[in-house]
Structures are given as C-alpha cells and as structure tokens.
Design a protein around this motif. Structure first.
Motif, PDB file in Angstrom:
ATOM      1  N   VAL A  61      51.864   6.753  35.004  1.00 28.57           N
ATOM      2  CA  VAL A  61      52.333   6.568  33.629  1.00 28.57           C
ATOM      3  C   VAL A  61      51.854   5.216  33.129  1.00 28.57           C
ATOM      4  O   VAL A  61      51.888   4.225  33.869  1.00 28.57           O
ATOM      5  N   GLY A  62      51.392   5.170  31.895  1.00 27.23           N
ATOM      6  CA  GLY A  62      50.945   3.930  31.271  1.00 27.23           C
ATOM      7  C   GLY A  62      51.927   3.461  30.215  1.00 27.23           C
ATOM      8  O   GLY A  62      53.017   4.004  30.065  1.00 27.23           O
ATOM      9  N   PHE A  63      51.496   2.455  29.483  1.00 28.38           N
ATOM     10  CA  PHE A  63      52.355   1.885  28.445  1.00 28.38           C
ATOM     11  C   PHE A  63      51.459   1.459  27.289  1.00 28.38           C
ATOM     12  O   PHE A  63      50.525   0.668  27.490  1.00 28.38           O
ATOM     13  N   ASP A  64      51.718   1.995  26.126  1.00 26.12           N
ATOM     14  CA  ASP A  64      51.041   1.675  24.850  1.00 26.12           C
ATOM     15  C   ASP A  64      50.702   2.944  24.074  1.00 26.12           C
ATOM     16  O   ASP A  64      50.556   2.890  22.862  1.00 26.12           O
ATOM     17  N   ASN A  65      50.525   4.038  24.835  1.00 30.24           N
ATOM     18  CA  ASN A  65      50.081   5.272  24.194  1.00 30.24           C
ATOM     19  C   ASN A  65      48.916   5.050  23.242  1.00 30.24           C
ATOM     20  O   ASN A  65      48.949   5.406  22.066  1.00 30.24           O
ATOM     21  N   LEU A  66      47.874   4.459  23.754  1.00 34.17           N
ATOM     22  CA  LEU A  66      46.637   4.281  22.996  1.00 34.17           C
ATOM     23  C   LEU A  66      46.073   5.630  22.571  1.00 34.17           C
ATOM     24  O   LEU A  66      46.344   6.649  23.203  1.00 34.17           O
ATOM     25  N   ASP A  67      45.280   5.619  21.531  1.00 27.98           N
ATOM     26  CA  ASP A  67      44.593   6.842  21.131  1.00 27.98           C
ATOM     27  C   ASP A  67      43.854   7.443  22.320  1.00 27.98           C
ATOM     28  O   ASP A  67      43.758   8.651  22.487  1.00 27.98           O
ATOM     29  N   LEU A  68      43.331   6.560  23.141  1.00 27.83           N
ATOM     30  CA  LEU A  68      42.563   6.964  24.310  1.00 27.83           C
ATOM     31  C   LEU A  68      43.357   7.816  25.290  1.00 27.83           C
ATOM     32  O   LEU A  68      42.790   8.651  26.011  1.00 27.83           O
ATOM     33  N   ALA A  69      44.672   7.631  25.323  1.00 33.85           N
ATOM     34  CA  ALA A  69      45.495   8.290  26.341  1.00 33.85           C
ATOM     35  C   ALA A  69      45.356   9.807  26.279  1.00 33.85           C
ATOM     36  O   ALA A  69      45.523  10.501  27.276  1.00 33.85           O
ATOM     37  N   GLU A  70      45.025  10.295  25.134  1.00 34.86           N
ATOM     38  CA  GLU A  70      44.890  11.739  24.986  1.00 34.86           C
ATOM     39  C   GLU A  70      43.586  12.256  25.603  1.00 34.86           C
ATOM     40  O   GLU A  70      43.410  13.456  25.774  1.00 34.86           O
ATOM     41  N   PHE A  71      42.698  11.344  25.919  1.00 38.99           N
ATOM     42  CA  PHE A  71      41.358  11.772  26.319  1.00 38.99           C
ATOM     43  C   PHE A  71      40.981  11.405  27.751  1.00 38.99           C
ATOM     44  O   PHE A  71      39.873  11.635  28.185  1.00 38.99           O
ATOM     45  N   THR A  72      41.909  10.792  28.472  1.00 43.12           N
ATOM     46  CA  THR A  72      41.621  10.600  29.887  1.00 43.12           C
ATOM     47  C   THR A  72      41.729  11.955  30.565  1.00 43.12           C
ATOM     48  O   THR A  72      42.250  12.914  29.987  1.00 43.12           O
ATOM     49  N   VAL A  73      41.247  12.037  31.799  1.00 38.22           N
ATOM     50  CA  VAL A  73      41.320  13.279  32.560  1.00 38.22           C
ATOM     51  C   VAL A  73      42.075  13.010  33.853  1.00 38.22           C
ATOM     52  O   VAL A  73      41.600  12.268  34.694  1.00 38.22           O
ATOM     53  N   PRO A  74      43.262  13.552  34.016  1.00 39.69           N
ATOM     54  CA  PRO A  74      44.004  14.303  32.995  1.00 39.69           C
ATOM     55  C   PRO A  74      44.570  13.366  31.927  1.00 39.69           C
ATOM     56  O   PRO A  74      44.515  12.165  32.079  1.00 39.69           O
ATOM     57  N   GLY A  75      45.110  13.952  30.863  1.00 37.22           N
ATOM     58  CA  GLY A  75      45.713  13.156  29.796  1.00 37.22           C
ATOM     59  C   GLY A  75      46.792  12.238  30.349  1.00 37.22           C
ATOM     60  O   GLY A  75      47.532  12.616  31.250  1.00 37.22           O
ATOM     61  N   LEU A  76      46.844  11.036  29.808  1.00 37.34           N
ATOM     62  CA  LEU A  76      47.720  10.009  30.360  1.00 37.34           C
ATOM     63  C   LEU A  76      49.131  10.052  29.759  1.00 37.34           C
ATOM     64  O   LEU A  76      49.314   9.877  28.549  1.00 37.34           O
ATOM     65  N   THR A  77      50.103  10.283  30.614  1.00 38.06           N
ATOM     66  CA  THR A  77      51.490  10.135  30.178  1.00 38.06           C
ATOM     67  C   THR A  77      51.744   8.650  29.920  1.00 38.06           C
ATOM     68  O   THR A  77      51.375   7.806  30.734  1.00 38.06           O
ATOM     69  N   SER A  78      52.353   8.344  28.781  1.00 37.82           N
ATOM     70  CA  SER A  78      52.438   6.934  28.407  1.00 37.82           C
ATOM     71  C   SER A  78      53.667   6.634  27.561  1.00 37.82           C
ATOM     72  O   SER A  78      54.200   7.519  26.887  1.00 37.82           O
ATOM     73  N   VAL A  79      54.100   5.402  27.629  1.00 32.20           N
ATOM     74  CA  VAL A  79      55.210   4.951  26.808  1.00 32.20           C
ATOM     75  C   VAL A  79      54.671   4.586  25.432  1.00 32.20           C
ATOM     76  O   VAL A  79      53.795   3.734  25.308  1.00 32.20           O
ATOM     77  N   ASP A  80      55.186   5.250  24.422  1.00 28.93           N
ATOM     78  CA  ASP A  80      54.718   4.991  23.062  1.00 28.93           C
ATOM     79  C   ASP A  80      55.547   3.882  22.445  1.00 28.93           C
ATOM     80  O   ASP A  80      56.769   3.983  22.322  1.00 28.93           O
ATOM     81  N   PRO A  81      54.887   2.804  22.030  1.00 30.16           N
ATOM     82  CA  PRO A  81      55.603   1.641  21.537  1.00 30.16           C
ATOM     83  C   PRO A  81      55.924   1.704  20.054  1.00 30.16           C
ATOM     84  O   PRO A  81      56.398   0.720  19.495  1.00 30.16           O
ATOM     85  N   GLY A  82      55.659   2.791  19.428  1.00 30.72           N
ATOM     86  CA  GLY A  82      55.966   2.862  18.009  1.00 30.72           C
ATOM     87  C   GLY A  82      55.181   1.850  17.199  1.00 30.72           C
ATOM     88  O   GLY A  82      55.749   0.991  16.544  1.00 30.72           O
ATOM     89  N   ARG A  83      53.875   1.966  17.261  1.00 31.50           N
ATOM     90  CA  ARG A  83      53.027   0.995  16.563  1.00 31.50           C
ATOM     91  C   ARG A  83      53.286   0.975  15.071  1.00 31.50           C
ATOM     92  O   ARG A  83      53.206  -0.078  14.437  1.00 31.50           O
ATOM     93  N   ASP A  84      53.570   2.127  14.520  1.00 30.69           N
ATOM     94  CA  ASP A  84      53.865   2.158  13.084  1.00 30.69           C
ATOM     95  C   ASP A  84      55.052   1.259  12.779  1.00 30.69           C
ATOM     96  O   ASP A  84      55.045   0.485  11.825  1.00 30.69           O
ATOM     97  N   ALA A  85      56.074   1.377  13.614  1.00 27.07           N
ATOM     98  CA  ALA A  85      57.275   0.574  13.394  1.00 27.07           C
ATOM     99  C   ALA A  85      56.966  -0.914  13.592  1.00 27.07           C
ATOM    100  O   ALA A  85      57.423  -1.757  12.824  1.00 27.07           O
ATOM    101  N   VAL A  86      56.198  -1.224  14.606  1.00 27.24           N
ATOM    102  CA  VAL A  86      55.832  -2.623  14.851  1.00 27.24           C
ATOM    103  C   VAL A  86      55.145  -3.205  13.623  1.00 27.24           C
ATOM    104  O   VAL A  86      55.530  -4.266  13.104  1.00 27.24           O
ATOM    105  N   ALA A  87      54.135  -2.501  13.147  1.00 27.31           N
ATOM    106  CA  ALA A  87      53.385  -2.989  11.993  1.00 27.31           C
ATOM    107  C   ALA A  87      54.287  -3.059  10.761  1.00 27.31           C
ATOM    108  O   ALA A  87      54.254  -4.025  10.005  1.00 27.31           O
ATOM    109  N   HIS A  88      55.103  -2.038  10.604  1.00 28.55           N
ATOM    110  CA  HIS A  88      56.000  -2.002   9.455  1.00 28.55           C
ATOM    111  C   HIS A  88      56.930  -3.214   9.425  1.00 28.55           C
ATOM    112  O   HIS A  88      57.069  -3.893   8.408  1.00 28.55           O
ATOM    113  N   HIS A  89      57.566  -3.489  10.558  1.00 28.15           N
ATOM    114  CA  HIS A  89      58.507  -4.609  10.602  1.00 28.15           C
ATOM    115  C   HIS A  89      57.794  -5.939  10.443  1.00 28.15           C
ATOM    116  O   HIS A  89      58.263  -6.830   9.736  1.00 28.15           O
ATOM    117  N   ALA A  90      56.661  -6.083  11.093  1.00 27.06           N
ATOM    118  CA  ALA A  90      55.918  -7.332  10.984  1.00 27.06           C
ATOM    119  C   ALA A  90      55.558  -7.592   9.525  1.00 27.06           C
ATOM    120  O   ALA A  90      55.747  -8.700   9.005  1.00 27.06           O
TER     121      ALA A  90
END
Lengths: 336, 336
Positions: free
Chosen positions: A274-303
């Motif tokens: 399992v990774g952390f960041d849920n990069l766009d790339l995570a969908e394209f590793t083989v196999p697809g990478l399970t990842s912690v999604d940090p809510g980038r939209d929310a981060v950018a929104h609050h900042a």
DNA sequence: CTGAAAGCGCTAACAG
DNA sequence: CTGTTAGCGCTTTCAG
C-alpha cells in the motif's frame, strides 16, 4: 523601451487617457480609444508590470514554494493554479531544491514582497527554525511537520492514513508488514513526515493486538522510488520474513514494486503493498497500487481559502486544517 | 508597512545609507552599519522588491512556462533552476494549463515585463499564431513544433529518436509495431510532437524495407497513461495483430504496460515496448522501460545559454538547437 | 564616509 | 470625456 508617456505623446493625449484605455475603463471616447490602441500597436508598446505593481501595491501573483518540482506537488500545483486563476490571480511555482535555507529564504525574506501571498510546502525546516520567522505577509504553510500555532497550516491525516493502510493489509492476512521510505537517515528527506506515518503503522498493529517489528523498518532516507527498491533489497538480503509493505509515498511504492518483481515475489499473493498519495500513476502500476488518498482537492481548496482571507487583509485566528484521507483499493492488496 | 525611510529616520541616517548597508556596499562606517542593521531587525523591515525592480529595470527572475506541471517538465525545471540559480537568478514555473491562449498570453503580453526572460514550452500554438507575436523581451522557445526563424528554439531529435526506438524493436524480431499516443484527435494534445515521432516510426520501417501499417496507429489524443492504456485496449478490441508498441512518451508507455498486463500479453516476449523521454520513472516500471533519452541536461543547458545571451543584451542570430537523443535499453525490449 | 535630489513607469484622486 | 498633480519605495547620480 517605449513607455506609456511615449504613447500618450504620439497619440496627442495624456498618459491618464492611455492608462484608461489599456485598463478598459469606461469614460474614454470611442475615437480616442481607437487612436490610442492604434499607436500602442504601432509602437509595440507593452505595459510595464513592475511599475504597475509598485503603484498598485500588489502583483496579483501568488507563489507556491515546493521542495522540488516532482510528482505529488505537481498535482497540487495544478489545482492551486485553477483555484487562483478563478480569482484572476496567477500562480507561480518555485523550488527550494529541498534545501532548508531556501525554505527559510522563501519565508523570512524579500521574496515575499514579490507576491501577494505565498504557500510554502515545508519539508526540511524544524519547528525552531520556523519559530524564528517574522513576517507579516500572507502565508500558508503546507506539509506534514509541526509548525508554530500562529501560522495557517494545512496537513494530512498522516497517522490515520498510515494506520488505514496497515490495517487493510492486516485484515487480509499479512502479519509481517514492513515499512519503506523516509528513514531518518538524512535530516531533510521527508524524515518528519515518515515518522508520523510510521506512528500510524505502529498504531494499526496495536489496534489489532499485534506488535510492529522494528526489524521491518527498512533503512534509507528519502521518499523516491530508489528508496523503495533499496528497501526491498535490504529486506531480502537480511532474510527477514515479510508479507506486506507499507510505502510512505506512492513514489516509494513504485520502487517497492520494482524491487519485489526483482526478488520474484508475487503481488499481492506473496506480499501486499500500500502506498500513500494516490498519485495519478497509482492506477497504472502493475498491479494497480492500493493507496491512501490525501484529498488533494481539499488540500488545495483549504490552502487557497486560507491564503485568500489573509490577502483580503483579515487577520483572523490561525487555522490548522487536517485533511481527512481515505483508502483507495486496487490490485496490490488482496480482496477483503 | 515599514519602509526604508522609516528605518533611515529611526537610525538617524539617510535612506541612502540604509540602502548601502542592505546591499553590502563598502563605504559605510562600522558603527553606522551596526546601528542600521539593528533598527532593521527591530522594526522588522523587509525590502520592497517591487520598488527595487522598477528602479533597477530587472527582476533577476526568469520564468519557465509549461503546458502543465506534470512529469517531463519537472525534470527540465529542476535543471533550469540549477542553471539559473548558479547565475544568481530565480526560476519560477508557470503553467498554461495546455491552453493555447495562455501560451500566447505568456508570449505577447505583459507578463514578460515581470521577468528578465522567459522560456516557453510550446505545446498548443501553431506556427501562424507564433508568427503574430511581437516581443522584444528575451525569449527562448522549447518544444517539438515548428517555430518562426527569428526565435531561439531548442528541440529534440524527435524523428530520429522515434526511428531509433522502432528500429530497435524491428532488430529484435517485432514486425507489427503499433504506435500509441498523440493521435491528432484534439488539436492541442501533443499532436504536433506526435506527428513528427510518427514520421520516425514510418521512416524506420522504410529503412528496414518494410511498410508501417496505418492500422497500427492507435487512436486517442493526449500523451498521458490513460491514452496508452486505451491504445492497447483498442488494439485488442480491433483484433489486429501486433508484437511491439512505440509509445510517443514514457507517460504513455506506462499506460501501455498497464494495458498489456490487462490483456495478458507478456512484455517483452509477446510484445516489445519503447517509450520516449527516459523519465526517472522508466527505471522502475516492471519490466524496466526501454526509452529514448532526450538529453534533458543538454536541453536545459542550451535553453539557459540562449536566454542568458539575450538577457545580456546581445541581439545575436537566432539559434535553432536540435538536441541529439539516444536509446536506453531496459527490460521491455528483448536482448539484441 | 554620508546626504540631497531626481526619477524608474505607472495610476488614484481630483479638476476641468 | 480628458488632463494635472502627486507619489508608490527604492537607487543612481552628484555634492558635501
């Protein structure tokens, strides 16, 4: 260099009229406007923004200062650019090259006066170093380290995310979960962030009535793919038993996957990851990478929101936002 | 806001002395200097860069304008930042969001006056649109499209690189090499660049006495991973025979690898794959991605050099640099 | 070694 | 609808 004065003279009007035309202000006669625009085109006049900035007291530009231009930050930057663009402001990105002295420079000094505000992604600075900063410029701190109370700060639910990741692997049968990336070998290599995420890894074990084995903390400073690959190589060399890896970032995880392939371990059958960041790339590793999604939209929104209110001149109570995370399940973990 | 005047008054000196102290100019008395610095610290004075810029006529800042903050450009940006940093200049990165109107804005207008110079990565503009630009500001164009003679321009040996990639797969037994990414479906999605690389793909076939099959040009605009994956899905659906894929960028290639895994094709046994860009990531895909290396160091070096001489005030003959490429072989191609 | 005057290019405020 | 005045904060002359 052709100035507004040159244009005014050539068009037989005053500078003010030229200024009014160029700023689309209403009270200018049609013919005058046309004549001015004509002269502008003819002379190739271009307004001097620096002068305008001095006069106006603002630059309509905000800076996003990052440790480096690499992934994760780019995905935040795109969102920030959109948010500020919508307000008619420009976003520029500057890199500190992960050097703390540059982070400090971005904070304390001079360069703040070039921008209406700054969003600084703190990577290498310590709490004490930040404490020393005295600035009144609109400033928002981003990042997974402790910062003084008086600053606006947006961070992720790091420990929770790490615990989520670890618990997920525990739930599907892993009992020996290693952790890769951000080992405190170098002082400014994501060590602070990694420490918090490591705490989550420990906590998840406790929550399951287990104990995290310190032998499963792979050494290696930094959070890039090379660290992840080296972490796996280390585990293999050391002969320690492991059946899961929590990578402190997706970038690290990509290296972990490469290392596991090299070692002939099947993912997720032999080892879950399992990774952390849920990069766009995570969908394209083989196999697809399970990842912690940090809510980038929310981060950018609050900042963007926090910076905006400072730019607007308010001096509100500092806000410390912790953005919640969630787990996105893909192929590197087994079905639950 | 506390100004230099405030400092001067409080220190009982003239503004000029304060200025001299702050700029480390020699002819200031030791005690005076100390007193001034003291007052500066006390009042929390910070110099106003905007005013200095206006006065000095330069900002010591150059901009790198990119279509988006994603990968490839970040790896150039890091190098540019280093190159300009060494000259005591700052680098800022701005994104156009791949919108041609923003590229034009970056060129023609106003924002040039904020910077000592601009390096623009051209992605969406046509030759005619660029022709219309009239600017005298130091400017260097980067990118895989045709630009007017009068601009400095740095580009890659695109066709050569694509031919190299294709020839490599032909040499190790592939006979049906598809091409993925940058299909001219959308006007501003890397279509120009992809077209040149496609020409290289055709040329390599001709060089081997073969003919490239148009049926092997996978549709899909853009150069991201989703395009690569869709390309493979399309090939599979269409039932066409293929045993190699040239991805127009590494980013596309990552998607191609994901697609091939999904389709159960083994790489490189069933299908060879070559990308273009030699991203840092290429070393960490599984298997490692064979890729055309564009010589990013050289690209950054030339861009910085060309911009530098314009900033220095020279008006030299425009230079059009084509940076040579080379193939880096990894696991997605068979041994030769 | 320090200071006074002048002005970088633009625009807000107020007259006309 | 257009022009005049003043000044944003700093630094380059040139005098003392």
């Amino acid at each position: 260099m052709v100035t507004m004065n040159d244009v005014a003279r050539a068009a037989g009007v005053s500078m003010m009229t030229v200024s009014n035309v160029l700023n689309d202000r209403p009270r200018v006669g049609k013919e005058t406007r046309a004549r001015v625009l004509d002269v502008v085109a003819h002379l190739g006049y271009e307004i001097n923004l620096t002068a305008r900035h001095l006069r106006a007291g603002r630059t309509d530009t905000v800076a996003f200062v990052v440790p480096g231009f690499q992934t994760y930050f780019d995905e935040i930057a795109d969102r920030l650019a959109a948010a500020f663009g919508a307000q008619g402001r420009h976003l520029v990105v500057e890199s500190t090259g992960a050097r703390p002295e540059n982070e400090l420079a971005a904070l304390s000094s001079v360069r703040l006066s070039m921008y209406d505000g700054v969003i600084l992604s703190v990577a290498g600075l310590t709490l004490t170093e930040i404490e020393g900063v005295r600035t009144t410029a609109p400033l928002v701190l981003l990042g997974e380290v402790e910062v003084p109370e008086r600053f606006d700060h947006v961070m992720l639910a790091n420990a929770e995310g790490a615990a989520l990741a670890t618990a997920r692997m525990l739930a599907t049968g892993s009992r020996r979960i290693a952790i890769a990336g951000g080992d405190p070998g170098g002082p400014h290599d994501g060590a602070g962030m990694a420490a918090i995420r490591r705490a989550g890894w420990v906590r998840a074990h406790e929550g399951a009535g287990l104990t995290a084995d310190p032998a499963l903390v792979a050494p290696g400073a930094g959070v890039g793919p090379e660290v992840g690959r080296e972490a796996v190589r280390h585990l293999e060399r050391s002969g320690v038993d492991y059946d899961g890896v929590f990578a402190v970032t997706d970038s690290t995880a990509v290296g972990v996957l490469a290392g596991l392939a090299e070692a002939g371990r099947r993912v997720p059958q032999d080892v879950q990851v399992v990774g952390f960041d849920n990069l766009d790339l995570a969908e394209f590793t083989v196999p697809g990478l399970t990842s912690v999604d940090p809510g980038r939209d929310a981060v950018a929104h609050h900042a963007a929101r926090l910076l905006q209110r400072r730019i607007d001149g308010a001096t509100p109570e500092p806000e410390h936002v912790v953005v919640p995370v969630r787990l996105v399940e893909r192929g590197t973990t087994r079905a639950s």
